[in-house]
Design an enzyme around this catalytic site. Structure first.
Site, mmCIF file in Angstrom:
data_model
loop_
_atom_site.group_PDB
_atom_site.id
_atom_site.type_symbol
_atom_site.label_atom_id
_atom_site.label_comp_id
_atom_site.label_asym_id
_atom_site.label_seq_id
_atom_site.Cartn_x
_atom_site.Cartn_y
_atom_site.Cartn_z
ATOM 1 N N LYS A 112 0.825 -1.210 0.000
ATOM 2 C CA LYS A 112 0.000 0.000 0.000
ATOM 3 C C LYS A 112 0.859 1.259 0.000
ATOM 4 O O LYS A 112 0.509 2.239 -0.643
ATOM 5 C CB LYS A 112 -0.982 -0.005 1.175
ATOM 6 C CG LYS A 112 -2.037 -1.094 1.026
ATOM 7 C CD LYS A 112 -3.269 -0.878 1.881
ATOM 8 C CE LYS A 112 -4.307 -1.941 1.511
ATOM 9 N NZ LYS A 112 -5.533 -1.879 2.290
ATOM 10 N N LYS A 195 -5.599 -9.876 -6.721
ATOM 11 C CA LYS A 195 -6.769 -10.131 -5.872
ATOM 12 C C LYS A 195 -7.860 -9.091 -6.115
ATOM 13 O O LYS A 195 -7.568 -7.924 -6.415
ATOM 14 C CB LYS A 195 -6.359 -10.205 -4.394
ATOM 15 C CG LYS A 195 -6.345 -8.894 -3.644
ATOM 16 C CD LYS A 195 -6.344 -9.075 -2.114
ATOM 17 C CE LYS A 195 -6.531 -7.706 -1.467
ATOM 18 N NZ LYS A 195 -6.988 -7.698 -0.108
ATOM 19 N N LYS A 198 -11.138 -3.769 -2.889
ATOM 20 C CA LYS A 198 -11.996 -2.582 -2.810
ATOM 21 C C LYS A 198 -11.269 -1.359 -3.318
ATOM 22 O O LYS A 198 -11.824 -0.523 -3.985
ATOM 23 C CB LYS A 198 -12.340 -2.283 -1.348
ATOM 24 C CG LYS A 198 -13.275 -3.260 -0.710
ATOM 25 C CD LYS A 198 -13.937 -2.574 0.459
ATOM 26 C CE LYS A 198 -13.922 -3.341 1.702
ATOM 27 N NZ LYS A 198 -13.086 -3.510 2.674
HETATM 28 P P1 ATP Z 1 -8.462 -3.191 0.293
HETATM 29 O O1 ATP Z 1 -8.317 -3.781 -1.055
HETATM 30 O O2 ATP Z 1 -8.951 -1.790 0.318
HETATM 31 O O3 ATP Z 1 -7.303 -3.449 1.186
HETATM 32 P P2 ATP Z 1 -10.041 -5.374 0.801
HETATM 33 O O4 ATP Z 1 -10.962 -5.463 -0.358
HETATM 34 O O5 ATP Z 1 -8.859 -6.271 0.876
HETATM 35 O O6 ATP Z 1 -9.633 -3.901 0.959
HETATM 36 P P3 ATP Z 1 -10.533 -5.595 3.629
HETATM 37 O O7 ATP Z 1 -11.492 -4.797 4.416
HETATM 38 O O8 ATP Z 1 -9.099 -5.275 3.770
HETATM 39 O O9 ATP Z 1 -10.917 -5.555 2.094
HETATM 40 O O10 ATP Z 1 -10.752 -7.132 3.901
HETATM 41 C C1 ATP Z 1 -11.838 -7.717 4.545
HETATM 42 C C2 ATP Z 1 -11.682 -9.221 4.527
HETATM 43 O O11 ATP Z 1 -11.845 -9.708 3.197
HETATM 44 C C3 ATP Z 1 -10.310 -9.723 4.967
HETATM 45 O O12 ATP Z 1 -10.467 -10.836 5.797
HETATM 46 C C4 ATP Z 1 -9.612 -10.106 3.698
HETATM 47 O O13 ATP Z 1 -8.689 -11.148 3.890
HETATM 48 C C5 ATP Z 1 -10.765 -10.560 2.856
HETATM 49 N N1 ATP Z 1 -10.508 -10.356 1.435
HETATM 50 C C6 ATP Z 1 -10.306 -9.166 0.816
HETATM 51 N N2 ATP Z 1 -10.117 -9.341 -0.495
HETATM 52 C C7 ATP Z 1 -10.203 -10.685 -0.720
HETATM 53 C C8 ATP Z 1 -10.113 -11.504 -1.881
HETATM 54 N N3 ATP Z 1 -9.908 -10.973 -3.065
HETATM 55 N N4 ATP Z 1 -10.261 -12.832 -1.742
HETATM 56 C C9 ATP Z 1 -10.485 -13.387 -0.535
HETATM 57 N N5 ATP Z 1 -10.588 -12.676 0.595
HETATM 58 C C10 ATP Z 1 -10.451 -11.343 0.522
#
Ligand code: ATP
Ligand code: LTN
Length: 330
Positions: A112, A195, A198
């Site tokens: 990040k 991956k 968000k």
């Molecule tokens: P950002 O991309 O902004 O970091 P994020 O989409 O990863 O956000 P988080 O709030 O950080 O979302 O994650 C919430 C939960 O979702 C965490 O347990 C994370 O491991 C899981 N997660 C996020 N993206 C994925 C993905 N692509 N596949 C599986 N699990 C995910």
């Protein structure tokens, strides 16, 4: 009963399929037979620039989606991190326990911060994993259901808990990451080697829970596929199709082998149409329920306030033991 804790950031208007399949689906399952605490980690969301009106809106939208996805306030404690000041109290203690080099090795921080450059990165992004450790240790959690990307943070949490316990006496339960092999990582459907995310994905590659059914239908029909025409799971050669197989299987409950048989001899087009159908029908009632919950803000706030009150009681007990063991005058 074993304790479970997990958290999710209110950083967007909608969770995506990766958040659900990687994490929240396990949250729902673990409510039965466990003492579960689920936290909307709004303080973590402050590590990136946030608009106040958006933070509020997204915190409520996160609560509504979690409830619509199956989190039940009767079975678990759903709360907002900032409403439990003990998270900040223990966060500081975790910072004082963590080595600078140790924190520098966290890959989420490296990813990040490299995106925005060292000068624009916040110190809070650096200390983020120590606040996360506090989230977990305050509740003496045994299991932490998360996606694969969070494994390193849970390992750090275990190390910090062990270090504190050996220096100051038994204080914290050592937590374990609870990561399902099958859906630990859902990839972006346009860029199937990264991956689904968000904050960093282009919208076309991210399937959002709150998107209208037509939007998701269109996104999946235009998902990136691979060379060849066979519907076969092969992460190295066919990341696009493999990702879609994972999504279909996780939502429909059919095995990947079954799906490969069902689509043998059919083209990618038929397969994508089937995936689109499964996803859209799965999400339709969830989106409707979340929208309905968002219409009654008072009811949502009542649920969160009573969850936070319960969380504060548990958290306060841990803070008192921690302070006592550290030699803080009480
Ligand atoms: P950002 O991309 O902004 O970091 P994020 O989409 O990863 O956000 P988080 O709030 O950080 O979302 O994650 C919430 C939960 O979702 C965490 O347990 C994370 O491991 C899981 N997660 C996020 N993206 C994925 C993905 N692509 N596949 C599986 N699990 C995910
Ligand atoms: N860092 C996590 C969110 C998070 C979390 C937690 C997860 C904050 N505190 C405690 C589990 C337990 C993320 O980025 N997904």
């Amino acid at each position: 009963m074993k304790r479970v804790l997990s958290g999710i950031q209110p950083t967007s208007d909608s969770f995506h399929l990766g958040n659900y399949l990687g994490a929240v689906k396990q949250w729902v399952e673990l409510q039965d037979g466990h003492d579960a605490f689920y936290c909307i980690v709004d303080l973590h969301a402050l590590t990136i620039e946030t608009d106040p009106a958006l933070l509020r809106k997204r915190t409520l939208a996160s609560a509504a989606q979690l409830l619509a996805l199956g989190i039940s306030p009767e079975k678990s404690t759903l709360f907002v991190q900032s409403q439990v000041p003990q998270h900040n109290q223990l966060g500081w203690i975790m910072e004082c326990l963590t080595g600078f080099g140790e924190a520098s090795r966290m890959t989420q921080f490296k990813d990040k911060s490299s995106k925005v450059g060292a000068d624009s990165s916040r110190v809070g992004l650096f200390t983020y994993p120590m606040l996360q450790a506090a989230d977990i240790l305050l509740y003496q959690a045994h299991f932490v259901p998360v996606g694969e990307d969070q494994r390193q943070h849970i390992e750090l949490t275990r190390d910090l808990a062990g270090r504190f316990n050996s220096r100051y006496g038994q204080t914290f339960q050592l937590p374990e990451a609870y990561i399902l092999k099958t859906a630990a990582k859902i990839n972006d459907i346009q860029e199937p080697t990264s991956k689904m995310s968000k904050s960093s994905g282009a919208v076309a590659g991210v399937i959002e829970i709150m998107d209208a059914p037509e939007v998701n239908l269109k996104k999946i029909r235009s998902a990136m596929t691979d060379a060849g025409r066979e519907v076969k799971y092969d992460m190295a050669e066919k990341p696009g199709i493999s990702n879609l197989l994972t999504i279909h299987s996780a939502l429909s409950g059919q095995t990947i082998a079954n799906l490969e048989n069902e689509f043998a001899g059919k083209g990618y087009g038929d397969f994508k149409a089937a995936v689109a159908d499964v996803v859209v029908e799965y999400l339709r009632p969830i989106r409707a329920k979340a929208m309905e919950l968002l219409e009654d803000e008072k009811h949502l706030l009542d649920i969160l306030h009573s969850g936070s009150a319960k969380a504060r009681t548990v958290a306060q007990e841990t803070i008192e033991t921690t302070y006592k063991n550290l030699g803080v005058v009480l």
